[in-house]
Each structure stands twice: as C-alpha cells, then as structure tokens.
Design a protein around this motif. Structure first.
Motif, short mmCIF file in Angstrom:
data_model
loop_
_atom_site.label_atom_id
_atom_site.label_comp_id
_atom_site.label_asym_id
_atom_site.label_seq_id
_atom_site.Cartn_x
_atom_site.Cartn_y
_atom_site.Cartn_z
N ALA A 76 0.81 -1.21 0.00
CA ALA A 76 0.00 0.00 0.00
C ALA A 76 0.85 1.27 0.00
N ASP A 77 2.17 1.13 -0.17
CA ASP A 77 3.04 2.30 -0.19
C ASP A 77 2.61 3.28 -1.29
N VAL A 78 2.70 4.57 -0.97
CA VAL A 78 2.34 5.62 -1.92
C VAL A 78 3.61 6.37 -2.32
N GLU A 79 3.87 6.43 -3.61
CA GLU A 79 5.08 7.10 -4.07
C GLU A 79 4.97 8.61 -3.88
N TRP A 80 6.01 9.18 -3.29
CA TRP A 80 6.13 10.62 -3.15
C TRP A 80 7.33 11.06 -3.99
N GLY A 81 7.11 11.21 -5.27
CA GLY A 81 8.20 11.57 -6.17
C GLY A 81 8.62 13.02 -6.00
N ALA A 82 9.91 13.27 -6.14
CA ALA A 82 10.43 14.63 -6.08
C ALA A 82 9.94 15.41 -7.29
N ALA A 83 9.74 16.71 -7.10
CA ALA A 83 9.27 17.55 -8.21
C ALA A 83 10.27 17.53 -9.36
N ASN A 84 11.56 17.55 -9.03
CA ASN A 84 12.63 17.46 -10.02
C ASN A 84 13.62 16.39 -9.55
N PRO A 85 13.39 15.13 -9.91
CA PRO A 85 14.18 14.04 -9.34
C PRO A 85 15.58 13.88 -9.90
N ASP A 86 15.88 14.53 -11.02
CA ASP A 86 17.19 14.36 -11.67
C ASP A 86 18.22 15.31 -11.05
N PHE A 87 18.75 14.91 -9.91
CA PHE A 87 19.78 15.70 -9.24
C PHE A 87 20.74 14.76 -8.53
N VAL A 88 21.90 15.28 -8.18
CA VAL A 88 22.96 14.46 -7.59
C VAL A 88 23.15 14.83 -6.12
N ILE A 89 23.24 13.82 -5.28
CA ILE A 89 23.59 14.01 -3.87
C ILE A 89 25.08 13.69 -3.74
N PRO A 90 25.91 14.66 -3.38
CA PRO A 90 27.35 14.39 -3.25
C PRO A 90 27.63 13.35 -2.17
N ALA A 91 28.79 12.72 -2.28
CA ALA A 91 29.20 11.70 -1.31
C ALA A 91 29.20 12.28 0.09
N GLN A 92 28.61 11.53 1.03
CA GLN A 92 28.57 11.88 2.45
C GLN A 92 27.99 13.27 2.70
N GLN A 93 26.97 13.61 1.91
CA GLN A 93 26.26 14.87 2.07
C GLN A 93 24.76 14.58 2.13
N SER A 94 24.01 15.58 2.58
CA SER A 94 22.57 15.41 2.74
C SER A 94 21.79 16.36 1.85
N VAL A 95 20.54 16.02 1.62
CA VAL A 95 19.59 16.90 0.95
C VAL A 95 18.29 16.89 1.75
N VAL A 96 17.49 17.91 1.53
CA VAL A 96 16.23 18.07 2.26
C VAL A 96 15.07 18.12 1.26
N PHE A 97 14.01 17.38 1.56
CA PHE A 97 12.78 17.41 0.75
C PHE A 97 11.71 18.13 1.55
N TRP A 98 11.31 19.28 1.05
CA TRP A 98 10.26 20.09 1.67
C TRP A 98 8.91 19.63 1.12
N ILE A 99 7.95 19.34 2.00
CA ILE A 99 6.62 18.90 1.58
C ILE A 99 5.78 20.12 1.21
N LYS A 100 5.46 20.22 -0.08
CA LYS A 100 4.61 21.32 -0.55
C LYS A 100 3.19 20.77 -0.72
N ASN A 101 2.26 21.32 0.05
CA ASN A 101 0.87 20.89 -0.04
C ASN A 101 0.04 21.90 -0.82
N SER A 102 -1.26 21.74 -0.81
CA SER A 102 -2.12 22.64 -1.60
C SER A 102 -2.25 24.02 -0.99
N VAL A 103 -1.74 24.20 0.25
CA VAL A 103 -1.92 25.48 0.94
C VAL A 103 -0.63 26.31 1.01
N ASN A 104 0.54 25.65 1.09
CA ASN A 104 1.78 26.40 1.26
C ASN A 104 2.53 26.64 -0.06
#
Length: 277
Positions: A76-104
């Motif tokens: 029952a998993d629901v895919e939450w695809g990134a708005a622009n998924p074609d990006f690179v995460i550098p080695a041993q680094q982090s990225v943040v996904f901000w949840i954009k809803n219908s209001v914000n």
C-alpha cells in the motif's frame, strides 16, 4: 521478610559493525508537524532529510521516496516523487525534501530558509515533494526505494504509541524533529535516536547519525544486459499487454524503463518496470 531489589545484568553479544552492509541512502530526520499556514490546519514546513552514505555521488533519479502505512503493509506504499528528481547528492552529504501541499504553495525557498535559519540551495540541497503531508497521528513510515522497487532504507514513527506506564508518546510535537541513526544489523530500518525533543536542523547531520566509514562504490564500467522476455508480439488495443524484461548488472539494477507507442502515436510513453520475481 521484605522484598529486596537485586541488581541484574545481562551480556548481549553484537556482531562487529560492517559499514559495507549499511544502506547507501539514509533517512536521517523527519519533521511531520510544523507551524501551520495562517488560517489553516496545514503544516507549512514539513520536511524529510536524506544522506548519501557512500563515497561516490548518487543521482536520485534512480530512486524515489514512498509514504508507508505500516498496518497495510508495503503493497500500500504511496510514491512521493520529487518535483525534479534528476539531481545528484554528493558523497557523504545530505539533501532536504520540503513537503509542498495545496496550501503552502505560495511559500518560497527563502521562506523555508528563514524559518529554519538555514542556507539551503534550491534544487541542490533543498528539493520539494507535492503531497498533503505526513500524519500527526497513527503509525507511518518514509521509505527510499530504487525505481525497480528494492527497499534501501525506511524510517518509522508512531504518534499514538502508549508506554507501559500508560504515557502516550508525543513524537509529532509541533516544530520538533524525529531523528534517526543508521542500522547496525544489516537491515534497512533506521534506528530512532530521538523524537519530539530536538530542534529541527535541516541539512545538518550529527556524527552519530551516520557511519564513520561510508559504503565504498566501485566504478561501474560494465554495461547492464537486457533481454526482452515478452511472449506476445501482437496485442489487441482493448486488452492489456504484460511487458517482461530480464535486466541484469554486475552491481545493481536501479532503473528499468520501457518506451511504448502505437502506430497511431507520434511520441513514446515511458513505463517504469519493477522487480517482480
């Protein structure tokens, strides 16, 4: 004679940690409940933090986030695809996904950075996912999977958990983070290190959250092999067509796409295949 409390000790034998068996992508922090958009009940600044636990850059286009209802199971998993998924995460680094809803939707990356006092770069270290957001009650999980459906890591939380003394957990306290550290036993499930207590810190990783030695990725110089196993050569347009492909790689197959069009269509349509055997 009265009761006497006696100390008791037990020894637990742990296998030595093998960094090569740790997940390559880690979910290190969730913030499922934040300050609302004024005049609404919708959170403005929910986010998910992901860390590249390898010694090589990772292109996220071969992966996706999923929202899980544990009581219903992975099917029952629901895919939450990134708005622009074609990006690179550098080695041993982090990225943040901000949840954009219908209001914000009117809120900008500058608003996000100002709220958290950060300097995340749009489409580099700060990305977005279009979704109604994470629940503030019940059991939920966020999961990273390859495009072929293989689970890489998962982070669970339970806003309704009740402890033995009757106290109810408060994991989704407003503007507080749920943090995780890496699995030690070769599993894909992140270990919860704190919930409802820490101040959110998007993009900032604590040393204890990730292994000191990343997963080593060898340079992939051998191309994958693909064999069409689809038995049908013709199909009535009113019926379904099952496409079967045997894709192999000496490392790992993370994405398989088939491009399809009929004789009436000018453009091909891409279909992602998942592992099913």
């Amino acid at each position: 004679a009265g009761n006497m409390d006696k100390p008791y000790s037990a020894q637990v034998q742990w296998d030595a940690f093998d960094p090569s068996k740790a997940p390559t992508l880690l979910i290190t922090e969730l913030v499922p409940n934040t300050t609302n958009v004024p005049g609404t009940s919708s959170d403005a600044y929910e986010y998910i933090e992901i860390y590249n636990n390898t010694d090589q850059p990772v292109n996220f286009k071969n992966y996706s986030l999923y929202y899980r209802y544990p009581d219903k199971g992975p099917s029952a998993d629901v895919e939450w695809g990134a708005a622009n998924p074609d990006f690179v995460i550098p080695a041993q680094q982090s990225v943040v996904f901000w949840i954009k809803n219908s209001v914000n939707t009117a809120y900008s990356e500058e608003d996000f950075n100002q709220f958290y006092q950060t300097n995340l770069i749009p489409n580099v270290t700060l990305h977005s996912i279009q979704s109604d957001g994470m629940a503030n009650s019940g059991r939920r999980a966020l999961v990273i999977k390859t495009n072929t459906g293989k689970e890489i890591s998962s982070a669970y939380y339970d806003a309704d958990q009740t402890y033995e003394n009757g106290t109810k957990s408060d994991e989704t306290k407003e503007d507080k983070a749920i943090t995780y550290t890496y699995p030690r036993n070769g599993s894909t499930m992140m270990i919860k290190s704190s919930s409802g207590m820490e101040t959110p810190s998007p993009g900032s990783i604590l040393p204890e959250q990730v292994p000191s030695v990343p997963v080593h990725i060898e340079l992939d110089t051998v191309p994958p092999t693909v064999q069409d196993m689809t038995k049908a050569t013709e199909a009535d347009q009113s019926n379904g067509l099952e496409l079967i492909v045997d894709a192999k790689d000496d490392r790992e197959v993370t994405s398989v796409e088939v491009f399809v069009r009929s004789d009436k269509q000018a453009e091909f349509t891409a279909h992602r295949l998942t592992e099913d055997y």
